[in-house]
Design an enzyme around this catalytic site. Structure first.
Site: not given
Length: 365
Positions: A8, A11-13, A32, A101, A199
């Site tokens: 994404s 930080v998490d991904s 994506l 999503c 978004c």
């Protein structure tokens, strides 16, 4: 395993992909591209899929030494998320586009292409856990260990097929430790703020966005007795539990604040009342998703109706064949709207287990 890391740009991904690499998997990063309009989401840094996010994702993959690609899912995103969001508001529902999503794009569409290309799983930065039962059967989706970041609710709309091909490496870690790990790895996104905006509405003005796409559909705001209070431009301007922006000139007789308690899209009628009128004790839901065999027949469980809301215990009657369930709540909830997801949980000392979900279609007080 050959895994596809959904990047994404956050930080998490980044840490999820890093942990997948450290675990010895063959990892490929993919970001994506979801917008058809370069003047909105692609240039905004407030959402989760901007040009800046794509660049951040690429830098993380370069740091990890893994391939990076950008996949254009903008057509599917418009059809399955944006158009659905507009259509749902037009019929008086309050949808959650991020759940949609997850369901249609970040897992279903991504997995469909990934599996076709020979990948075994998708790894994401969601705060949730998958645990294997003692008998070695299918894994169970559980809450993440960080109660402030748990994202099992937004994953409760997935199907069993998607869950079977998922990995959630950060679900057993609290957010501050994830940031520390990212900093130690030298990721530029270590201190990047979390994103919360829709978004495809980067300016945050949901009413203006809906008004542009739905147009004027005048109706009437009435009180609990049916007294007409004022005309409105369309039911898409309202959601259950709304207090601000009602623009009712005459105060309530008892002086108490008014809230939206019901929306009838067919007649264009928006009903307002007191906070007490918002309380509901029964939820009806359809469009069910099943993640655990216990979600069937008569069960006692817990239900969550908002991404960051609390849970309420309930008695559930689930008819798989009819694709319908009724939840009798043990204590009332307030401000529950049609279109929201009702995610069921089985309390467990090792982390509540997600049973599945349904889309709320009716409530009773």
């Amino acid at each position: 395993m050959r895994v596809l890391a959904a990047m994404s740009g956050g930080v998490d991904s980044a840490v999820a992909a890093s942990r997948a690499v450290a675990a010895g998997h063959e990892v490929v990063g993919v970001h994506l591209a979801l917008s058809q309009d370069p003047q909105t989401v692609r240039e905004s840094s407030r959402g989760c899929c901007s040009l800046e996010d794509s660049a951040d994702a690429r830098r993380v993959c370069d740091k990890l030494g893994i391939p990076f690609y950008v996949w254009d899912f903008s057509d599917r995103f418009k059809e399955d998320v944006i158009d659905n969001f507009i259509d749902s508001y037009a019929i008086g529902e309050t949808p959650n586009p991020c759940l949609r999503c997850n369901e249609k794009i970040k897992f279903a569409a991504l997995l469909e292409r990934g599996i076709a290309l020979g990948f075994d799983a998708v790894v994401t930065g969601h705060y949730a856990r998958l645990t294997q039962p003692a008998d070695g059967g299918d894994g169970y989706l559980r809450r993440g260990v960080d109660p402030n970041k748990d994202q099992s609710y937004v994953l409760g709309v997935l199907g069993a097929h998607e869950i079977e091909h998922c990995m959630f490496p950060v679900g057993d870690t609290i957010k501050p430790e994830i940031r520390e790990e990212a900093s130690a790895a030298g990721f530029s996104v270590a201190k990047k703020p979390d994103s919360y905006d829709i978004c495809f509405i980067p300016d945050g003005n949901t009413q203006a966005f809906l008004g542009k796409h739905i147009g004027m559909r005048p109706g009437m705001i009435v009180d609990q007795e049916g007294t007409q209070l004022r005309e409105h431009a369309g039911v898409h301007e309202f959601t259950i539990g709304q207090r601000k922006g009602l623009d009712i000139k005459a105060p309530a007789a008892d002086g108490r604040p008014r809230y939206v308690t019901d929306i009838d899209a067919k007649t264009g009628t928006v009903t307002v009342g007191t906070r007490e009128n918002l309380k509901i004790s029964t939820i009806h839901a359809d469009r069910l998703k099943f993640l655990h065999p216990a979600m069937d027949g008569q069960i006692d469980c817990e239900v969550q109706v908002r991404a960051h809301g609390g849970v309420v215990s309930c008695s559930a009657t689930i008819d798989r064949d009819a694709d319908f369930m009724v939840l009798n709540l043990n204590e009332p909830l307030q401000g529950v709207a049609r279109g929201q997801a009702a995610v069921l949980y089985l309390p467990d000392a090792d982390g509540d287990i997600v049973l599945g979900s349904g889309t709320i279609c009716h409530t009773e007080s």
